[in-house]
Design a protein around this motif. Structure first.
Motif, PDB file in Angstrom:
ATOM      1  N   ILE B 256       0.765  -1.128   0.068  1.00  0.00           N
ATOM      2  CA  ILE B 256       0.059   0.139   0.180  1.00  0.00           C
ATOM      3  C   ILE B 256       0.813   1.282  -0.041  1.00  0.00           C
ATOM      4  O   ILE B 256       0.663   2.094  -0.873  1.00  0.00           O
ATOM      5  CB  ILE B 256      -0.919   0.094   1.137  1.00  0.00           C
ATOM      6  CG1 ILE B 256      -1.838  -1.173   1.210  1.00  0.00           C
ATOM      7  CG2 ILE B 256      -1.650   1.330   1.266  1.00  0.00           C
ATOM      8  CD1 ILE B 256      -2.633  -1.530   2.348  1.00  0.00           C
ATOM      9  N   GLN B 257       1.914   1.325   0.847  1.00  0.00           N
ATOM     10  CA  GLN B 257       2.724   2.094   0.994  1.00  0.00           C
ATOM     11  C   GLN B 257       3.477   2.579  -0.408  1.00  0.00           C
ATOM     12  O   GLN B 257       3.520   4.027  -0.740  1.00  0.00           O
ATOM     13  CB  GLN B 257       3.651   2.294   2.164  1.00  0.00           C
ATOM     14  CG  GLN B 257       4.700   3.410   2.331  1.00  0.00           C
ATOM     15  CD  GLN B 257       5.927   3.329   1.528  1.00  0.00           C
ATOM     16  OE1 GLN B 257       6.229   2.420   0.925  1.00  0.00           O
ATOM     17  NE2 GLN B 257       6.785   4.482   1.789  1.00  0.00           N
ATOM     18  N   LEU B 264       2.651   6.287  -6.878  1.00  0.00           N
ATOM     19  CA  LEU B 264       1.505   7.084  -7.034  1.00  0.00           C
ATOM     20  C   LEU B 264       0.186   6.578  -7.653  1.00  0.00           C
ATOM     21  O   LEU B 264      -0.542   7.226  -8.040  1.00  0.00           O
ATOM     22  CB  LEU B 264       1.892   8.507  -7.815  1.00  0.00           C
ATOM     23  CG  LEU B 264       3.017   9.125  -7.184  1.00  0.00           C
ATOM     24  CD1 LEU B 264       2.987  10.624  -7.785  1.00  0.00           C
ATOM     25  CD2 LEU B 264       2.900   9.486  -5.551  1.00  0.00           C
ATOM     26  N   ASN B 265       0.278   5.276  -7.464  1.00  0.00           N
ATOM     27  CA  ASN B 265      -1.082   4.467  -8.004  1.00  0.00           C
ATOM     28  C   ASN B 265      -2.028   4.545  -6.783  1.00  0.00           C
ATOM     29  O   ASN B 265      -1.993   3.308  -6.246  1.00  0.00           O
ATOM     30  CB  ASN B 265      -0.565   3.278  -8.679  1.00  0.00           C
ATOM     31  CG  ASN B 265      -1.522   2.830  -9.363  1.00  0.00           C
ATOM     32  OD1 ASN B 265      -2.999   3.295  -9.475  1.00  0.00           O
ATOM     33  ND2 ASN B 265      -1.366   1.871 -10.211  1.00  0.00           N
ATOM     34  N   ALA B 269      -3.524   1.319  -4.677  1.00  0.00           N
ATOM     35  CA  ALA B 269      -3.319   1.283  -3.056  1.00  0.00           C
ATOM     36  C   ALA B 269      -4.711   1.151  -2.456  1.00  0.00           C
ATOM     37  O   ALA B 269      -4.759   0.337  -1.371  1.00  0.00           O
ATOM     38  CB  ALA B 269      -2.508   2.509  -2.696  1.00  0.00           C
ATOM     39  N   SER B 270      -5.485   1.931  -2.901  1.00  0.00           N
ATOM     40  CA  SER B 270      -6.956   1.905  -2.356  1.00  0.00           C
ATOM     41  C   SER B 270      -7.530   0.352  -2.365  1.00  0.00           C
ATOM     42  O   SER B 270      -8.054  -0.054  -1.673  1.00  0.00           O
ATOM     43  CB  SER B 270      -7.858   2.868  -3.018  1.00  0.00           C
ATOM     44  OG  SER B 270      -9.075   2.511  -2.727  1.00  0.00           O
TER      45      SER B 270
ATOM     46  N   LEU C  31      -7.913   2.734  12.693  1.00  0.00           N
ATOM     47  CA  LEU C  31      -6.765   3.483  12.935  1.00  0.00           C
ATOM     48  C   LEU C  31      -5.502   2.815  12.218  1.00  0.00           C
ATOM     49  O   LEU C  31      -4.567   3.452  11.570  1.00  0.00           O
ATOM     50  CB  LEU C  31      -6.303   3.554  14.430  1.00  0.00           C
ATOM     51  CG  LEU C  31      -7.256   4.316  15.312  1.00  0.00           C
ATOM     52  CD1 LEU C  31      -6.831   4.494  16.684  1.00  0.00           C
ATOM     53  CD2 LEU C  31      -6.988   5.871  14.723  1.00  0.00           C
ATOM     54  N   SER C  32      -5.446   1.551  12.196  1.00  0.00           N
ATOM     55  CA  SER C  32      -4.355   0.832  11.492  1.00  0.00           C
ATOM     56  C   SER C  32      -4.322   1.136   9.898  1.00  0.00           C
ATOM     57  O   SER C  32      -3.279   1.155   9.445  1.00  0.00           O
ATOM     58  CB  SER C  32      -4.413  -0.675  11.902  1.00  0.00           C
ATOM     59  OG  SER C  32      -5.591  -1.202  11.915  1.00  0.00           O
ATOM     60  N   LEU C  33      -5.684   1.049   9.532  1.00  0.00           N
ATOM     61  CA  LEU C  33      -5.878   1.271   8.177  1.00  0.00           C
ATOM     62  C   LEU C  33      -5.312   2.859   7.928  1.00  0.00           C
ATOM     63  O   LEU C  33      -4.660   3.092   6.911  1.00  0.00           O
ATOM     64  CB  LEU C  33      -7.344   1.275   7.821  1.00  0.00           C
ATOM     65  CG  LEU C  33      -7.582  -0.409   7.565  1.00  0.00           C
ATOM     66  CD1 LEU C  33      -9.138  -0.377   7.127  1.00  0.00           C
ATOM     67  CD2 LEU C  33      -6.632  -1.023   6.156  1.00  0.00           C
ATOM     68  N   SER C  34      -5.805   3.612   8.449  1.00  0.00           N
ATOM     69  CA  SER C  34      -5.628   5.035   8.500  1.00  0.00           C
ATOM     70  C   SER C  34      -3.963   5.391   8.607  1.00  0.00           C
ATOM     71  O   SER C  34      -3.544   6.288   8.061  1.00  0.00           O
ATOM     72  CB  SER C  34      -6.234   5.896   9.302  1.00  0.00           C
ATOM     73  OG  SER C  34      -6.005   5.681  10.690  1.00  0.00           O
ATOM     74  N   LEU C  35      -3.367   4.575   9.520  1.00  0.00           N
ATOM     75  CA  LEU C  35      -1.889   4.630   9.495  1.00  0.00           C
ATOM     76  C   LEU C  35      -1.284   4.085   8.271  1.00  0.00           C
ATOM     77  O   LEU C  35      -0.320   4.939   7.741  1.00  0.00           O
ATOM     78  CB  LEU C  35      -1.453   3.938  10.561  1.00  0.00           C
ATOM     79  CG  LEU C  35      -1.495   4.243  12.108  1.00  0.00           C
ATOM     80  CD1 LEU C  35      -1.029   3.372  13.273  1.00  0.00           C
ATOM     81  CD2 LEU C  35      -0.778   5.583  12.015  1.00  0.00           C
ATOM     82  N   VAL C  36      -1.781   3.243   7.905  1.00  0.00           N
ATOM     83  CA  VAL C  36      -1.167   2.684   6.569  1.00  0.00           C
ATOM     84  C   VAL C  36      -1.425   3.825   5.649  1.00  0.00           C
ATOM     85  O   VAL C  36      -0.111   4.017   4.701  1.00  0.00           O
ATOM     86  CB  VAL C  36      -1.909   1.288   6.088  1.00  0.00           C
ATOM     87  CG1 VAL C  36      -1.640   1.049   4.756  1.00  0.00           C
ATOM     88  CG2 VAL C  36      -1.631   0.354   7.142  1.00  0.00           C
ATOM     89  N   ALA C  37      -2.868   4.026   5.362  1.00  0.00           N
ATOM     90  CA  ALA C  37      -3.068   5.011   4.360  1.00  0.00           C
ATOM     91  C   ALA C  37      -2.260   6.405   4.341  1.00  0.00           C
ATOM     92  O   ALA C  37      -1.817   6.995   3.294  1.00  0.00           O
ATOM     93  CB  ALA C  37      -4.466   5.557   4.278  1.00  0.00           C
ATOM     94  N   CYS C  38      -1.969   6.770   5.542  1.00  0.00           N
ATOM     95  CA  CYS C  38      -1.405   8.176   5.594  1.00  0.00           C
ATOM     96  C   CYS C  38       0.248   8.103   5.506  1.00  0.00           C
ATOM     97  O   CYS C  38       0.597   9.093   4.964  1.00  0.00           O
ATOM     98  CB  CYS C  38      -1.650   8.718   7.004  1.00  0.00           C
ATOM     99  SG  CYS C  38      -3.459   9.041   7.181  1.00  0.00           S
ATOM    100  N   GLY C  39       0.742   7.121   5.450  1.00  0.00           N
ATOM    101  CA  GLY C  39       2.157   7.155   4.915  1.00  0.00           C
ATOM    102  C   GLY C  39       3.074   7.427   6.110  1.00  0.00           C
ATOM    103  O   GLY C  39       2.619   7.743   7.358  1.00  0.00           O
TER     104      GLY C  39
END
Lengths: 366, 301, 370
Positions: B256-257, B264-265, B269-270, C31-39
């Motif tokens: 994901i990261q 930038l995809n 990622a989503s 939270l864990s997902l948002s942590l992942v998503a926020c990088g």
């Protein structure tokens, strides 16, 4: 069912660091007897029960079951049934499984377990509740399940730790009798710990009163009430009036005592009392209002200072001419003739009084 | 000009604390609830919905290409499998380590020892994740303290690989997540009536039997909540597996990261995040399904 | 239904906290997902926002690279009387989000050149003003409409000098791949650009015939070495550390990091032959608040004098070849930029990678799992 076993406590002490919780206690419980250990909180009664149950180790002394020393046996080796104050029902097991638990530990066959659990559920009137969980039962029902579980495996001894403490008053009175009936029916030797004297008086064959880790008196409920051996017992059980006196002379179990009001009475003495200062203990119900002084062995003139209506009786507080406070109980119909502030003659018979030594002579001045 | 307020001295004035008076304002409780609720709604729920929307919408409109990509390219399911596997291993190991610690915490009577053990459990919380992870690389490497110690006492002949493989990831992640497990277990164990165990012993159960049959089943709520907490957190781990793991320990959050900030995809990622989200929900649902009839969990207090 | 999911949490002193279990779980999940998503977290040096022309916000890598650039930033501040605020790291996700939401805080950013070209394609960049920026001396491959090279990093064969003393180390990728002749664990960068090139070179592809890369052949070549790659490193500091503590014998390391470690006494060295040159580029995010100043800044950093100053601080080569003339011969040697070495190195084809990165990277990740 079980015929019961006898238990002897021989000079048992239990110290927690330097605190003596149980201090050189000795008594015997007979086969099939219901003995209650009664005492205020901190008297050491619960510690004593834990020692008997094997949940804690004695500091000194020994415990004998049918004359065999079981002092060093662990709780799980003693084979005693125990009923805890909060019932200690296993919340993750159904009523059936709770009661079957001690049987399963004893590797009893499945059919036998089913039969015995059903029998015992019948005994406690809970046949239809076998599949319920503890949380789905009322307090009284939980109590009966706990009792069933404690006796289902025919233990040699049944230990009850404040068994009714969590119930409300009506249910408590009902359960007192129920426990007593079941105990008599199966004849199991029972030791109960409580701070509730009414409970003790109702259920017990004998009561052992403890105070500060020591035994104050062991006796039948009637004797404890009527013949307290010391001031603690006298004051702890029921209400009592204490009148201070000086022994003038003793003669073959009778003593001549001079009271504060200058009167001299002759009274029976159960045992030899060495100090001169004694206390005469009289229950409120044994003091009556006299019409004439000659009606009773002993009379006092007193003034009524307070009347409390209790339904069956009126608790009446008076103060004698010598300043002694005396409480008595009079029937409600007398309230017409007696009012606060009235002077009355109080009378009692020598037979109804007990002489106890006055260890703290300075406290009371009559 | 002062106004004199006359109060009748015979009537006692009931003193009410201002905080108590506040609770009397109708609807205030709801208002208080609203603030954190709005916080979660706006900052977590909305942003996550917005993020997930990217997986099915791109410049061309509605599309399933990113989600189908998850299944046509085997790498995503493989990484998901690795992620679930590592999270599960970490959960089991932290449970095995945490249970005795939590039990000790409940059993120890001395306050001093209790706070000492609790402190030791909580220390990892006070140290930065990166620092801890690097500390582990120092300890676990072939020339590291652990291998040297084991060789010097003769347990090992030559160093064993503890770093850059599953062992490294599991050790590192367990260290980070252990406190959550200990606290979850401790919270439940504290509430277990010790007299139940005594009662079982009084009925003839040997101590270990009383433990297995009474204490352990009652602690299952803690086991469950702790395991879920650790497992779900473990699914999202990123730094620890990246630094302590080998190539076959890639966790899904790394993918994901990478798609968020390297290629930038964001659509992809989503889609990966959505996949992880759904799988996590499934795991939770399955565990509740199997545990729904447990009488301990039914307990409503 | 939900009642059974209640749990009760008791804390010794903190009173009783009752949490609905499902709430707790969903929160921790979110939270864990948002942590992942926020990088990654972003640290901002200074106050971060640049509203006036007097302040320039530069997004940079952080770490040793940014430290080496500090001299240039200071010189720029002095010359133009502005304040340079450095933001680290140069988080690409944040960059894209800023441009798309038209809330750009950065005036200028440094990315790896592949990424720079990619973001140009996605329309995230401003055109560079070559009236302001003098590209003379910068290799033409690195001079683009939207980005211009800033420095070179050589991805070079690195080795532990205790294991391979006195020139016994592998001298080309074929030898690096030869696990019998040069046994022992290796570490490689977990990043396909450069890696595939080295794999193909090891397999005998001539440098001038590398592009377009034969991806299948590259992975076949990688298969041969996979078991001996003990660590796939992700940060520049790892390779010199792993070499220094003997965890690995060989590495494909970042030249500057290895030579820094060497100069600090670590038992490791570099072989510049067949080093693969990757490069970073300056870009101006679309909608940057101080565009004009950003152009001046890029021009300033490419000035041979500044480039030389940079390369004297850290062992990375200047993008501007004119700066080489200003450097000590000794420094040039260290950079792998003496006449001889420079010819033996291979410049990464960024254009090819822009086209193929996603596919190759996916395949690489899968290959790693096998």
């Amino acid at each position: 069912m079980a015929l019961g076993d006898s238990l002897a406590i021989v000079n048992v002490s239990k110290y927690y660091k330097k605190m003596k919780a149980v201090d050189n206690v000795a008594f015997k419980v007979n086969k099939g007897e219901f003995l209650t250990i009664l005492g205020p909180s901190g008297s050491g009664k619960t510690s004593l029960l834990k020692l008997i149950a094997g949940l804690e180790a004695v500091t000194s002394g020994s415990i004998l079951l049918n004359n065999q020393d079981i002092t060093s046996k662990k709780a799980y080796e003693r084979d005693f049934g125990m009923l805890f104050q909060n019932y200690a029902l296993f919340p993750h097991m159904s009523v059936f499984d709770n009661i079957a638990y001690p049987l399963r530990l004893r590797k009893i066959s499945k059919q036998e377990i089913v039969k015995r659990v059903q029998d015992i559920l019948e005994l406690v009137h809970l046949q239809d509740f076998a599949s319920r969980f503890p949380k789905q039962l009322s307090g009284g029902q939980q109590q009966r399940v706990a009792l069933a579980r404690a006796i289902v495996f025919n233990p040699s001894l049944l230990l009850l730790d404040e068994p009714l403490g969590a119930l409300d008053k009506n249910l408590r009175q009902q359960m007192q009798l129920e426990i007593k009936h079941i105990q008599e029916k199966i004849g199991i030797t029972t030791i109960c710990v409580t701070h509730d004297q009414e409970e003790a008086l109702t259920m017990s064959d004998r009561i052992c009163v403890m105070n500060k880790g020591r035994i104050e008196q062991i006796d039948t409920p009637e004797n404890l009430y009527k013949k307290p051996q010391n001031r603690f017992i006298a004051e702890f059980i029921g209400e009592i009036n204490l009148i201070r006196g000086e022994i003038i002379e003793t003669n073959s179990g009778k003593a001549k005592v001079s009271l504060a009001n200058q009167k001299t009475i002759t009274i029976e003495m159960a045992e030899e009392i060495h100090n001169n200062t004694i206390l005469i203990a009289i229950r409120p119900e044994n003091i009556q209002i006299a019409e004439r002084e000659s009606q009773f062995n002993n009379t006092f003139r007193a003034k009524v200072v307070e009347m409390i209506y209790l339904g069956e009786v009126i608790k009446t507080k008076t103060i004698t001419e010598a300043g002694q406070e005396l409480t008595l109980k009079i029937p409600p119909q007398m309230s017409k003739s007696i009012t606060c502030g009235k002077d009355v003659i109080l009378g009692w018979n020598n037979d109804d009084a007990t002489v106890i030594p006055d260890k703290e002579a300075a406290v009371l001045y009559a | 000009m002062a106004t004199e307020v006359k109060t009748d001295p015979r009537v006692p004035v009931k003193r009410v604390s201002p905080a108590y008076r506040l609770t009397r304002i109708p609807g205030l409780q709801w208002l208080l609830l609203l603030v954190p609720f709005a916080y979660i709604l706006f900052l977590v729920v909305f942003s996550i919905i917005g993020f997930f929307k990217l997986s099915i919408y791109d410049e061309t409109g509605f599309t399933l290409q990113y989600l189908t990509h998850m299944f046509t390219e085997t790498v995503y399911l493989q990484v998901l499998w690795v992620t679930l596997k590592i999270a599960a291993i970490v959960t089991v190991i932290s449970l095995l380590l945490a249970y005795p610690v939590a039990y000790l915490l409940v059993k120890v009577e001395s306050k001093k020892w209790k706070s000492l053990i609790m402190g030791a459990v909580l220390i990892p919380f006070w140290i930065s994740l990166l620092v801890r992870t690097f500390a582990w690389t120092m300890l676990l490497q072939e020339q590291g303290i652990i291998n040297k110690l084991l060789i010097s006492v003769g347990i090992l002949q030559e160093p064993i690989p503890l770093l850059y493989n599953t062992a490294g990831v599991v050790i590192g992640m367990t260290h980070v997540l252990l406190p959550y497990m200990v606290l979850s277990l401790y919270a439940v164990m504290e509430g277990i009536d010790q007299r139940l165990v005594q009662a079982a012993q009084g009925m003839g159960a040997r101590p270990w039997k009383a433990f297995i049959q009474i204490f352990f089943p009652l602690s299952l709520t803690g086991v469950l909540s702790g395991s879920l907490l650790v497992f779900v957190q473990g699914l999202g781990y990123f730094i620890t597996p990246a630094l302590l793991g080998g190539p076959d320990n890639m966790m899904i959050s790394v993918l994901i990261q990478r798609n968020v900030s390297e290629t930038l995809n964001w659509h992809l990622a989503s889609a990966i995040a959505l996949l992880l989200f759904i799988v996590t929900l499934l795991v939770l649902l399955i565990s509740f399904f199997f545990l729904r009839n447990n009488p301990v969990l039914k307990e409503v207090e | 239904m939900h009642k059974k999911l209640f749990i009760k949490m008791k804390y010794k002193k903190g009173g009783i906290v009752v949490l609905k279990k499902w709430i707790m779980i969903s929160i921790s999940l979110l939270l864990s997902l948002s942590l992942v998503a926020c990088g990654n977290k972003t640290s901002t040096d200074g106050n971060g926002s640049a509203k006036e022309d007097k302040e320039l916000v530069v997004a940079h890598w952080g770490g040793a690279m940014t430290d080496a650039y500090k001299k240039i930033f200071d010189a720029f501040e002095e010359k133009y009387g502005v304040k340079v605020t450095v933001v680290t790291p140069n988080d690409a996700g944040k960059f894209k989000a800023m441009v798309e939401s038209r809330a750009v805080e950065w005036d200028v950013a440094n990315f790896d050149s592949i990424f720079a070209l990619r973001s140009a394609k996605e329309g995230l960049l401003e055109k560079l003003d070559y009236n302001v920026i003098n590209s003379e001396g910068v290799p033409e491959e690195l001079v683009n409409e939207y980005s211009i090279g800033s420095e070179f990093i050589s991805l070079a064969i690195s080795y532990n000098t205790k294991k391979y003393p006195e020139g016994t180390h592998p001298k080309n990728w074929a030898e690096f791949w030869d696990t019998k002749g040069f046994p022992g664990p290796r570490t490689l960068w977990k990043f396909p650009p450069g890696l595939l090139e080295s794999a193909l070179l090891a397999d005998g592809v001539k440098p001038e015939e590398l592009y377009p890369l034969d991806v299948d052949r590259a992975f076949e070549s990688l298969d041969k070495i996979k078991e001996d790659v003990k660590v796939w490193y992700t940060t520049g500091t790892q390779a010199p550390q792993l070499l220094a503590n003997g965890e690995v014998n060989l590495a494909a390391g970042w030249s500057g990091r290895i030579s820094t470690a060497k100069s600090q006494g670590a038992p490791e060295d570099l072989e510049f032959n067949q080093g693969i040159i990757i490069d970073d580029s300056w870009v101006v995010p679309k909608g940057a608040p101080n565009k004009d100043l950003a152009m001046k800044f890029i021009a300033f950093t490419l000035d041979p004098k500044q480039q030389a100053a940079f390369s004297s601080t850290i062992d990375y080569s200047p993008a501007n070849a004119k700066a080489l003339d200003l450097l000590d011969p000794e420094v040039r040697e260290r950079l792998g930029q003496n006449e001889e070495n420079a010819k033996q190195q291979i410049l990464l084809n960024n254009e090819w990678w822009v086209e193929n990165y996603d596919k190759v990277n996916e395949r690489f990740e899968q290959w790693l799992l096998k």
